[in-house]
Enzyme design. Structure first.
Site, PDB file in Angstrom:
ATOM      1  N   PRO A 125       0.790  -1.164   0.013  1.00  0.00           N
ATOM      2  CG  PRO A 125      -0.533  -1.430   1.985  1.00  0.00           C
ATOM      3  CD  PRO A 125       0.692  -1.836   1.123  1.00  0.00           C
ATOM      4  CB  THR A 126       0.850   4.359  -1.916  1.00  0.00           C
ATOM      5  OG1 THR A 126      -0.143   3.874  -2.747  1.00  0.00           O
ATOM      6  CG2 THR A 126       1.956   5.071  -2.489  1.00  0.00           C
ATOM      7  CG  ASN A 127       0.917   7.365   0.703  1.00  0.00           C
ATOM      8  OD1 ASN A 127       2.089   7.974   0.173  1.00  0.00           O
ATOM      9  ND2 ASN A 127      -0.077   7.425   0.150  1.00  0.00           N
ATOM     10  CB  CYS A 128       1.384   1.560   4.134  1.00  0.00           C
ATOM     11  SG  CYS A 128       0.605   0.264   5.419  1.00  0.00           S
ATOM     12  CG  LEU A 129       1.741   6.277   8.307  1.00  0.00           C
ATOM     13  CD1 LEU A 129       1.139   7.297   9.175  1.00  0.00           C
ATOM     14  CD2 LEU A 129       2.816   6.968   7.872  1.00  0.00           C
TER      15      LEU A 129
END
Lengths: 111, 97, 122
Positions: A107-111
Protein backbone atom coordinates in the site's frame (compact mmCIF):
# COMPACT_ATOMS: atom_id res chain seq x y z
CA UNK A 1 16.59 -10.51 -8.35
CA UNK A 2 15.16 -12.21 -5.26
CA UNK A 3 12.95 -15.24 -5.80
CA UNK A 4 10.87 -17.53 -3.63
CA UNK A 5 9.80 -21.09 -4.39
CA UNK A 6 6.09 -21.74 -4.82
CA UNK A 7 5.21 -25.34 -5.74
CA UNK A 8 8.91 -25.75 -6.61
CA UNK A 9 8.67 -22.89 -9.13
CA UNK A 10 10.85 -19.78 -8.62
CA UNK A 11 8.72 -16.61 -8.41
CA UNK A 12 10.28 -13.11 -8.37
CA UNK A 13 9.65 -10.90 -5.31
CA UNK A 14 10.82 -7.40 -4.38
CA UNK A 15 13.32 -6.79 -1.55
CA UNK A 16 10.44 -6.65 0.95
CA UNK A 17 9.00 -9.96 -0.25
CA UNK A 18 6.05 -8.63 -2.28
CA UNK A 19 5.32 -10.55 -5.49
CA UNK A 20 6.58 -8.62 -8.50
CA UNK A 21 3.91 -9.98 -10.84
CA UNK A 22 0.27 -10.00 -9.76
CA UNK A 23 -0.31 -12.94 -12.09
CA UNK A 24 2.02 -15.17 -10.01
CA UNK A 25 -0.48 -15.25 -7.14
CA UNK A 26 -2.39 -18.44 -6.37
CA UNK A 27 -3.99 -19.66 -3.12
CA UNK A 28 -0.90 -21.88 -2.67
CA UNK A 29 1.31 -18.81 -3.09
CA UNK A 30 -0.72 -17.13 -0.33
CA UNK A 31 -0.14 -20.09 2.02
CA UNK A 32 3.57 -19.89 1.26
CA UNK A 33 3.84 -16.11 1.69
CA UNK A 34 1.87 -16.36 4.96
CA UNK A 35 4.10 -19.10 6.37
CA UNK A 36 7.18 -16.96 5.68
CA UNK A 37 5.55 -14.25 7.82
CA UNK A 38 4.69 -16.74 10.54
CA UNK A 39 0.94 -16.65 9.79
CA UNK A 40 -1.13 -19.83 9.46
CA UNK A 41 -4.06 -18.99 7.16
CA UNK A 42 -7.57 -19.82 8.44
CA UNK A 43 -11.08 -19.08 7.12
CA UNK A 44 -10.96 -15.78 9.01
CA UNK A 45 -7.80 -14.76 7.15
CA UNK A 46 -9.17 -15.82 3.79
CA UNK A 47 -12.28 -13.66 4.01
CA UNK A 48 -10.07 -10.61 4.63
CA UNK A 49 -7.80 -11.56 1.73
CA UNK A 50 -10.88 -11.81 -0.49
CA UNK A 51 -12.07 -8.34 0.53
CA UNK A 52 -8.58 -7.00 -0.12
CA UNK A 53 -8.36 -8.52 -3.59
CA UNK A 54 -11.81 -7.16 -4.43
CA UNK A 55 -10.69 -3.71 -3.28
CA UNK A 56 -7.69 -3.91 -5.58
CA UNK A 57 -9.81 -5.06 -8.50
CA UNK A 58 -12.17 -2.10 -8.08
CA UNK A 59 -9.73 0.69 -7.29
CA UNK A 60 -6.43 -0.66 -8.70
CA UNK A 61 -4.54 0.21 -5.52
CA UNK A 62 -3.89 -1.57 -2.22
CA UNK A 63 -5.66 0.15 0.68
CA UNK A 64 -3.98 1.73 3.70
CA UNK A 65 -5.37 0.78 7.12
CA UNK A 66 -8.40 3.09 7.28
CA UNK A 67 -9.90 2.20 3.89
CA UNK A 68 -9.19 -1.48 4.57
CA UNK A 69 -11.14 -1.29 7.85
CA UNK A 70 -13.94 0.48 5.97
CA UNK A 71 -14.03 -2.12 3.19
CA UNK A 72 -14.03 -5.02 5.68
CA UNK A 73 -16.85 -3.38 7.67
CA UNK A 74 -18.89 -2.97 4.49
CA UNK A 75 -18.37 -6.57 3.35
CA UNK A 76 -18.15 -8.58 6.58
CA UNK A 77 -19.94 -6.40 9.12
CA UNK A 78 -18.90 -3.90 11.82
CA UNK A 79 -17.55 -6.57 14.21
CA UNK A 80 -14.80 -7.46 11.76
CA UNK A 81 -14.33 -3.94 10.41
CA UNK A 82 -12.10 -2.96 13.33
CA UNK A 83 -8.35 -2.46 13.39
CA UNK A 84 -8.01 -4.59 16.53
CA UNK A 85 -9.62 -7.55 14.73
CA UNK A 86 -7.34 -7.13 11.71
CA UNK A 87 -4.32 -6.81 14.03
CA UNK A 88 -5.19 -10.16 15.61
CA UNK A 89 -5.14 -11.86 12.20
CA UNK A 90 -2.29 -9.95 10.57
CA UNK A 91 -0.05 -8.74 13.41
CA UNK A 92 2.05 -5.60 13.16
CA UNK A 93 0.89 -3.71 10.11
CA UNK A 94 -2.28 -5.48 8.85
CA UNK A 95 -2.69 -3.49 5.60
CA UNK A 96 0.88 -4.18 4.58
CA UNK A 97 1.04 -7.81 5.69
CA UNK A 98 -2.34 -8.77 4.23
CA UNK A 99 -1.48 -7.07 0.90
CA UNK A 100 1.70 -9.09 0.74
CA UNK A 101 -0.11 -12.39 1.37
CA UNK A 102 -2.87 -11.40 -1.10
CA UNK A 103 -0.20 -10.95 -3.78
CA UNK A 104 -0.88 -7.22 -4.16
CA UNK A 105 1.56 -4.30 -4.27
CA UNK A 106 2.57 -2.66 -1.00
CA UNK A 107 0.00 0.00 0.00
CA UNK A 108 1.23 3.53 -0.79
CA UNK A 109 1.83 5.73 2.22
CA UNK A 110 1.32 2.89 4.64
CA UNK A 111 2.64 3.90 8.05
CA UNK B 1 3.21 16.23 -47.71
CA UNK B 2 3.68 16.26 -43.99
CA UNK B 3 2.27 14.43 -41.01
CA UNK B 4 1.83 16.72 -38.00
CA UNK B 5 1.59 15.13 -34.53
CA UNK B 6 0.43 17.03 -31.44
CA UNK B 7 0.71 15.75 -27.88
CA UNK B 8 -0.64 18.73 -25.90
CA UNK B 9 -4.21 19.67 -24.95
CA UNK B 10 -5.59 22.79 -26.67
CA UNK B 11 -5.00 24.80 -23.49
CA UNK B 12 -1.75 23.54 -22.01
CA UNK B 13 0.45 25.14 -24.67
CA UNK B 14 0.37 26.96 -28.01
CA UNK B 15 1.33 23.72 -29.84
CA UNK B 16 -2.10 23.09 -31.38
CA UNK B 17 -2.63 26.70 -32.46
CA UNK B 18 0.79 26.91 -34.07
CA UNK B 19 0.32 23.57 -35.76
CA UNK B 20 -3.08 24.52 -37.21
CA UNK B 21 -1.59 27.74 -38.54
CA UNK B 22 1.24 25.81 -40.24
CA UNK B 23 -0.74 23.16 -42.14
CA UNK B 24 -0.66 22.92 -45.95
CA UNK B 25 -3.09 21.29 -48.36
CA UNK B 26 -2.71 17.51 -48.34
CA UNK B 27 -1.05 17.36 -44.90
CA UNK B 28 -2.32 15.08 -42.13
CA UNK B 29 -2.93 15.82 -38.49
CA UNK B 30 -2.54 13.15 -35.80
CA UNK B 31 -3.53 13.71 -32.16
CA UNK B 32 -1.50 11.64 -29.66
CA UNK B 33 -1.14 11.53 -25.82
CA UNK B 34 -2.84 14.62 -24.29
CA UNK B 35 -3.39 15.89 -27.83
CA UNK B 36 -6.43 13.59 -28.17
CA UNK B 37 -8.48 15.90 -25.91
CA UNK B 38 -8.71 18.28 -28.89
CA UNK B 39 -11.13 15.78 -30.47
CA UNK B 40 -13.70 16.36 -27.72
CA UNK B 41 -16.87 17.79 -29.32
CA UNK B 42 -16.42 20.98 -27.27
CA UNK B 43 -13.31 21.82 -29.31
CA UNK B 44 -14.81 21.15 -32.77
CA UNK B 45 -14.75 24.87 -33.55
CA UNK B 46 -10.93 24.81 -33.67
CA UNK B 47 -10.92 22.62 -36.77
CA UNK B 48 -13.70 24.17 -38.86
CA UNK B 49 -11.33 26.23 -41.01
CA UNK B 50 -8.99 23.36 -41.93
CA UNK B 51 -8.67 22.69 -45.67
CA UNK B 52 -10.82 19.72 -46.68
CA UNK B 53 -7.71 17.97 -48.01
CA UNK B 54 -6.23 17.67 -44.50
CA UNK B 55 -6.88 14.20 -43.05
CA UNK B 56 -7.39 14.11 -39.26
CA UNK B 57 -6.47 11.12 -37.09
CA UNK B 58 -6.14 10.30 -33.43
CA UNK B 59 -4.45 7.46 -31.57
CA UNK B 60 -7.19 5.18 -30.20
CA UNK B 61 -5.09 3.84 -27.31
CA UNK B 62 -4.68 7.43 -26.03
CA UNK B 63 -8.38 8.35 -26.37
CA UNK B 64 -9.52 5.13 -24.61
CA UNK B 65 -6.98 5.72 -21.85
CA UNK B 66 -8.55 9.11 -21.16
CA UNK B 67 -12.17 7.92 -21.21
CA UNK B 68 -13.01 9.82 -24.43
CA UNK B 69 -15.88 8.04 -26.15
CA UNK B 70 -17.83 10.87 -27.73
CA UNK B 71 -15.36 12.14 -30.35
CA UNK B 72 -15.37 14.68 -33.17
CA UNK B 73 -16.45 12.57 -36.21
CA UNK B 74 -13.89 14.34 -38.44
CA UNK B 75 -11.15 12.36 -36.67
CA UNK B 76 -10.41 8.77 -37.63
CA UNK B 77 -9.15 6.56 -34.81
CA UNK B 78 -6.00 4.55 -35.57
CA UNK B 79 -3.81 2.20 -33.50
CA UNK B 80 -0.01 2.06 -33.08
CA UNK B 81 0.40 0.10 -36.33
CA UNK B 82 -1.60 2.80 -38.10
CA UNK B 83 0.73 5.42 -36.57
CA UNK B 84 3.74 3.64 -38.08
CA UNK B 85 1.97 3.34 -41.42
CA UNK B 86 1.13 7.08 -41.49
CA UNK B 87 4.72 7.98 -40.58
CA UNK B 88 5.91 6.01 -43.62
CA UNK B 89 3.24 7.33 -45.98
CA UNK B 90 4.12 11.01 -45.49
CA UNK B 91 7.45 12.54 -46.57
CA UNK B 92 8.18 13.95 -43.17
CA UNK B 93 6.81 14.15 -39.66
CA UNK B 94 6.62 17.35 -37.61
CA UNK B 95 6.11 16.87 -33.86
CA UNK B 96 4.38 19.75 -32.09
CA UNK B 97 5.10 19.40 -28.34
CA UNK C 1 -0.88 11.11 16.44
CA UNK C 2 -0.52 14.69 17.66
CA UNK C 3 -3.49 17.03 18.03
CA UNK C 4 -2.03 19.53 15.59
CA UNK C 5 -4.32 19.87 12.59
CA UNK C 6 -3.69 21.91 9.49
CA UNK C 7 -6.13 22.07 6.63
CA UNK C 8 -4.70 21.26 3.21
CA UNK C 9 -5.89 22.22 -0.26
CA UNK C 10 -4.45 20.41 -3.28
CA UNK C 11 -4.87 22.32 -6.54
CA UNK C 12 -4.84 20.14 -9.66
CA UNK C 13 -4.31 21.90 -13.00
CA UNK C 14 -2.96 19.25 -15.38
CA UNK C 15 -4.59 16.60 -17.59
CA UNK C 16 -3.88 12.97 -16.60
CA UNK C 17 -1.39 10.57 -18.26
CA UNK C 18 0.62 13.16 -20.26
CA UNK C 19 2.75 13.90 -17.19
CA UNK C 20 2.95 12.63 -13.60
CA UNK C 21 1.19 15.61 -11.95
CA UNK C 22 -2.18 13.89 -11.43
CA UNK C 23 -0.55 10.82 -9.91
CA UNK C 24 1.76 12.90 -7.70
CA UNK C 25 -1.24 14.87 -6.39
CA UNK C 26 -3.06 11.61 -5.61
CA UNK C 27 -0.05 10.25 -3.70
CA UNK C 28 0.18 13.42 -1.63
CA UNK C 29 -3.58 13.38 -0.99
CA UNK C 30 -3.43 9.80 0.32
CA UNK C 31 -0.44 10.64 2.51
CA UNK C 32 -2.18 13.68 4.02
CA UNK C 33 -5.24 11.56 4.72
CA UNK C 34 -3.16 8.89 6.49
CA UNK C 35 -2.00 11.67 8.83
CA UNK C 36 -5.68 12.51 9.38
CA UNK C 37 -5.42 16.12 8.34
CA UNK C 38 -8.45 17.87 6.81
CA UNK C 39 -8.06 17.89 3.04
CA UNK C 40 -9.84 19.34 0.01
CA UNK C 41 -9.05 18.85 -3.67
CA UNK C 42 -9.65 21.46 -6.34
CA UNK C 43 -9.70 20.62 -10.05
CA UNK C 44 -9.26 23.51 -12.46
CA UNK C 45 -7.99 24.09 -16.03
CA UNK C 46 -7.08 20.80 -17.80
CA UNK C 47 -7.31 18.87 -14.50
CA UNK C 48 -11.10 18.62 -14.91
CA UNK C 49 -10.20 16.03 -17.58
CA UNK C 50 -8.93 13.79 -14.75
CA UNK C 51 -12.55 13.38 -13.67
CA UNK C 52 -13.89 11.81 -16.89
CA UNK C 53 -15.37 8.35 -16.22
CA UNK C 54 -14.47 5.05 -17.95
CA UNK C 55 -10.78 5.74 -18.50
CA UNK C 56 -8.99 2.65 -19.79
CA UNK C 57 -5.21 3.21 -19.93
CA UNK C 58 -4.23 -0.47 -20.33
CA UNK C 59 -3.23 0.29 -23.94
CA UNK C 60 -0.67 2.89 -22.85
CA UNK C 61 0.61 0.89 -19.87
CA UNK C 62 -0.52 3.22 -17.10
CA UNK C 63 -2.68 2.82 -14.00
CA UNK C 64 -6.34 3.79 -14.17
CA UNK C 65 -6.74 7.20 -12.56
CA UNK C 66 -10.56 7.11 -12.61
CA UNK C 67 -10.49 3.90 -10.52
CA UNK C 68 -8.08 5.55 -8.08
CA UNK C 69 -10.17 8.72 -7.78
CA UNK C 70 -13.26 6.61 -7.03
CA UNK C 71 -11.24 5.24 -4.09
CA UNK C 72 -10.81 8.65 -2.40
CA UNK C 73 -14.14 8.21 -0.66
CA UNK C 74 -12.75 5.13 1.14
CA UNK C 75 -10.03 7.41 2.54
CA UNK C 76 -12.75 9.86 3.70
CA UNK C 77 -11.55 12.37 1.12
CA UNK C 78 -14.91 13.76 0.04
CA UNK C 79 -14.22 17.45 -0.58
CA UNK C 80 -13.83 17.50 -4.37
CA UNK C 81 -14.23 21.00 -5.78
CA UNK C 82 -14.39 21.67 -9.50
CA UNK C 83 -14.02 24.94 -11.42
CA UNK C 84 -17.29 25.31 -13.35
CA UNK C 85 -15.66 27.56 -15.95
CA UNK C 86 -13.06 24.88 -16.77
CA UNK C 87 -15.84 22.34 -17.37
CA UNK C 88 -17.74 24.77 -19.58
CA UNK C 89 -14.67 25.66 -21.67
CA UNK C 90 -14.26 21.97 -22.52
CA UNK C 91 -17.92 21.39 -23.36
CA UNK C 92 -18.42 19.25 -20.23
CA UNK C 93 -21.29 19.26 -17.75
CA UNK C 94 -21.31 18.29 -14.07
CA UNK C 95 -23.51 15.29 -15.03
CA UNK C 96 -20.64 13.93 -17.15
CA UNK C 97 -18.70 13.30 -13.94
CA UNK C 98 -19.62 10.30 -11.83
CA UNK C 99 -17.87 11.49 -8.66
CA UNK C 100 -19.58 13.55 -5.99
CA UNK C 101 -18.30 17.05 -6.77
CA UNK C 102 -18.95 20.62 -5.70
CA UNK C 103 -18.93 23.26 -8.47
CA UNK C 104 -17.18 26.56 -7.80
CA UNK C 105 -16.96 29.82 -9.71
CA UNK C 106 -13.91 32.12 -9.62
CA UNK C 107 -14.88 33.81 -6.36
CA UNK C 108 -15.65 30.42 -4.81
CA UNK C 109 -12.10 29.35 -5.64
CA UNK C 110 -10.63 32.47 -4.03
CA UNK C 111 -12.63 31.75 -0.88
CA UNK C 112 -11.55 28.10 -0.87
CA UNK C 113 -7.86 29.07 -1.01
CA UNK C 114 -8.36 31.62 1.77
CA UNK C 115 -10.03 28.99 3.99
CA UNK C 116 -7.11 26.52 3.97
CA UNK C 117 -3.86 26.66 5.99
CA UNK C 118 -1.64 25.08 3.32
CA UNK C 119 -2.06 24.95 -0.46
CA UNK C 120 -0.16 22.57 -2.74
CA UNK C 121 -0.23 22.92 -6.54
CA UNK C 122 0.13 20.19 -9.14
Amino acid sequence: MTEILINDQPVPVDPEGFLRNLGDWTPEAAEQLALQEGVQLTEAHWEILTVLRQFYQTFEMSPAMRPLVKAVAAELGPDKGKSIYLMSLFPGSPAKLASKIAGLPKPTNCL
Amino acid sequence: MTLHTINKTPTESSALNNCLASLSDGDALLLIENGVYAAMPGYAELFTRLPASVQCYLLGEDSSARGLNDLNPDFRSIDYDGFVELSCRYNKVVSWF
Amino acid sequence: MSDTKKSFLIINRKAPYGCSAARDALDVALTISVFEQPLSLLFMDDAVLQLLPAQNPAGIGQKNLSANLAMLEMYDIDQLHVCSEALQQRGLRAEDIELNINLLDRSGIATLIKQHDQVLSF
